[in-house]
Design an enzyme around this catalytic site. Structure first.
Site, PDB file in Angstrom:
ATOM      1  N   GLU A 153       0.814  -1.223   0.000  1.00 12.15           N
ATOM      2  CA  GLU A 153       0.000   0.000   0.000  1.00 12.15           C
ATOM      3  C   GLU A 153       0.844   1.267   0.000  1.00 12.15           C
ATOM      4  OE1 GLU A 153      -0.420  -2.549   2.060  1.00 12.15           O
ATOM      5  OE2 GLU A 153      -2.473  -3.272   1.775  1.00 12.15           O
ATOM      6  N   HIS A 182     -11.191  -4.994   9.601  1.00 10.80           N
ATOM      7  CA  HIS A 182     -11.872  -5.066   8.305  1.00 10.80           C
ATOM      8  C   HIS A 182     -13.137  -4.211   8.366  1.00 10.80           C
ATOM      9  CE1 HIS A 182      -9.281  -8.119   6.786  1.00 10.80           C
ATOM     10  NE2 HIS A 182     -10.120  -8.680   5.959  1.00 10.80           N
TER      11      HIS A 182
END
Lengths: 328, 323
Positions: free
Chosen positions: B53, B122
């Protein structure tokens, strides 16, 4: 490949190194007197890397630098007056007094910025290379970073991503053996940064950064590889900074924090990149004493003018504080 | 599908637009939003990436600095935290610290993907973090129309824009014009007219508030529902106008309470319009607790955002004051 150096090349490398060396030294007095206040990370001793590497670039190639990037800026063709004015914090500076020494930028010359976040600009260079690939441009992007940056995860991500996508980006590690106060032996188990190229199966090399002709040769080969689609490439240049991590001598509130052994500093000074090139010039009778003096004089004058211009320039108007947060 | 159309149209219109991020080749991550892009525009402009990322977002920032208009996509914004450096140190500051010389026309697309016992990593709605940073814009659509219009506006913007959307809204249907249109960044929308209370809802919060509107009416409360659509910069004038009329304010955010957008909106309105307020404003948010896993805990955690709870909370607030 052994290059034959034209007189013009030698002269250019010499003048670039002199411009960097002397402008850097010219900051010492105004820093000590408090006229220059922003953190200034001097590149003295490492000039060979910027000069030798960037002699192969054109203005459409893109580079990104670090907190220690005056040399990269100048070698890429950046305007010296604007850089000096920036370091004084003036409106006429290359970043209009909003960035300072750590954020030198000259977009027209392909020096698209510098930042002190260690390894923070490495991925930006990868992105510039990605833009060249998408646009099918034969340009090269270069990321300059120090040995400290090798401890950052993003460098390894960037290497992998660049290798995966065969991007025209050259990773240039300027290993000056110190990450602020930490010697390399305390930050890495082995002195083998250049081998980071191996697992990615990209071209990689190590060379002395204090031999500008070596730098010129190695960087030239690697940049050429990138241009013809054989990138990315990784080079580790071994070099040394004569001055402190920041400022002339790492004098932090009256305490000397530069703990490098005097003998070590002296050893590196005997391997000075400018002196090394001068020996080569003398040995091969490339420039006469007179020609060298002329260059030196020209450089001195340019620096003097840059300081005069900067001191005359105005500080940014406080009313403009909120300018440039967003582009309209 | 609104998003998919926006990206198709912008990539066709402008060759400098490209999509990069995890899973853009696979519906596993981004559902239908990337459908057809790879076939139409090829691998050079639809770039699936390894899980890196930080470097990938940095590459998008670098490409933007070099003149492209990247959309960098993060299928779960929890993972985007690895990319904080390129977003808030580099992209957000680049224009300012270059004295206006170099701008960063970039869309950073982070998806809030939660529920279904996915637990704390999440699930997170982290938009308030980015709204704090000067130099970043943050948009959060709640309708299909805005999903497309805000994406187009974000791509056309010359600055880094965080486009944060909520997976819970992906099934919401709405009228979406075929043409290319922008929803202006920084401009909110009045979803329902009302006179008793101003209810500001962020993203999924706006969606829920709109659903709560009829229930509230049945209870004799006429709520004015406002969807700011952009959380940085906030459309404070629009909210203030409404509060002048309703004299009450509740804000529904899908993030946490402390240091959040709900508090920010209330502070701004209190600073500018304290005299209009009949009673203390109210924050309806998630509790300051990590997202849990087990369904019983999860139901409890998200309860404040349920229509039933929103109706009850607002009813209690208004009644207390009316007595």
């Amino acid at each position: 490949m052994k290059h034959i150096y034209s007189k013009k090349t030698i002269q250019r490398l010499y003048e670039t190194m002199l411009r960097i060396r002397h402008v850097e030294e010219s900051f010492v007095e105004p820093i000590l007197s408090g006229t220059i206040r922003c953190p200034v990370h001097l590149y003295v001793g490492e000039e060979g890397v910027a000069a030798g590497t960037l002699a192969h670039t054109n203005k459409d190639d893109i580079i990104f630098g670090t907190h220690r990037s005056h040399g990269h800026y100048l070698a890429k063709g950046g305007d010296m007056r604007a850089m000096v004015a920036e370091i004084y914090g003036k409106e006429t500076g290359c970043a209009k007094g909003r960035g300072g020494s750590m954020h030198v930028v000259d977009a027209k010359k392909g020096m698209l910025g510098a930042a002190p976040i260690v390894a923070g600009t490495v991925s930006l260079a990868v992105g510039a290379a990605l833009s060249f690939k998408i646009k099918k441009q034969k340009n090269v992007a270069i990321a300059f970073f120090g040995d400290g940056a090798v401890g950052e995860g993003v460098l390894h991500e960037a290497l992998n991503f660049a290798a995966l996508n065969k991007l025209p980006v050259l990773f240039v590690c300027e290993n000056n053996y110190y990450s602020t106060h930490m010697p390399l032996r305390d930050t890495r188990p082995y002195d083998n940064i250049f081998e980071l190229g191996a697992p990615h199966k990209i071209a990689y090399a190590r060379a002395s950064g204090n031999d500008v002709l070596k730098v010129y040769d190695v960087a030239g080969d690697m940049i050429q590889k990138c241009r013809v689609g054989q990138g990315p490439a990784f080079i580790e240049f071994l070099t040394y900074r004569y001055r402190g991590h920041v400022g002339p001598n790492d004098n932090i509130q009256g305490t000397q924090t530069d703990i490098r052994p005097k003998a070590e500093v002296a050893k590196w000074k005997r391997n000075d990149p400018i002196r090394n090139l001068e020996s080569y010039i003398a040995r091969n009778k490339i420039l006469s004493r007179g020609e060298q003096d002329k260059i030196l004089k020209r450089v001195g004058k340019e620096i003097q003018n840059a300081h005069a211009f900067s001191q005359k320039s105005r500080f940014p108007d406080p009313k403009t504080l909120s300018d440039y947060v967003f582009k309209k | 599908m609104a998003l998919n159309e926006a990206i198709h149209q912008m990539m066709a219109e402008d060759p400098s637009v490209f999509l990069i991020g995890q899973g853009v080749k696979s519906p596993w991550y981004v559902g239908n939003t990337a459908t057809g892009l790879l076939d139409r525009f090829g691998e050079a402009r639809v770039i699936d990436t390894p899980v890196s990322e930080n470097a990938v977002t940095g590459a998008a920032v670098g490409a933007a600095i070099a003149g492209m208009k990247p959309i960098v996509e993060h299928p779960r914004m929890d993972f985007m935290m690895y990319a904080l450096d390129p977003i808030l140190n580099e992209a957000a500051n680049w224009l300012y610290m270059s004295g206006g010389a170099v701008n960063v026309p970039l869309v950073i697309w982070g998806i809030i993907n939660r529920g279904g016992e996915q637990a704390a990593q999440h699930s997170q709605a982290l938009h308030a973090l980015f709204a704090h940073i000067p130099g970043l814009k943050v948009v959060m659509p709640s309708t299909a129309y805005d999903a497309k219009g805000l994406m187009i506006a974000a791509i056309k913007d010359k600055n880094p824009v965080l486009y944060i959307d909520d997976r819970w809204l992906y099934r919401v249907k709405g009228n979406v014009p075929k043409k290319i249109y922008s929803v202006p960044i920084g401009k909110g929308a009045v979803r329902k007219k009302g006179k008793d209370i101003t209810v500001v809802g962020i993203s999924y919060g706006a969606h829920q508030a709109t659903l709560a509107y009829d229930e509230l009416l049945k209870k004799g409360i006429s709520a004015e529902i406002i969807d700011p659509r952009t959380v940085k910069p906030l459309d404070i004038p629009l909210i203030l106008e409404s509060v002048k009329k309703t004299k009450r304010l509740a804000v529904i955010d899908t993030g946490w309470k402390t240091g959040g957008i709900a508090g920010e909106i209330i502070a701004s309105i209190t600073e500018k319009g304290f005299q209009y307020l009949k009673q203390a404003p109210l924050r309806i948010t998630l509790p300051d607790i990590p997202a849990p896993m087990a369904r019983t805990l999860e139901e409890e955690y998200y309860r404040p955002l349920s229509v039933q709870s929103i109706v009850a909370t607002i009813e209690t607030m208004v009644r207390k004051n009316k007595k």
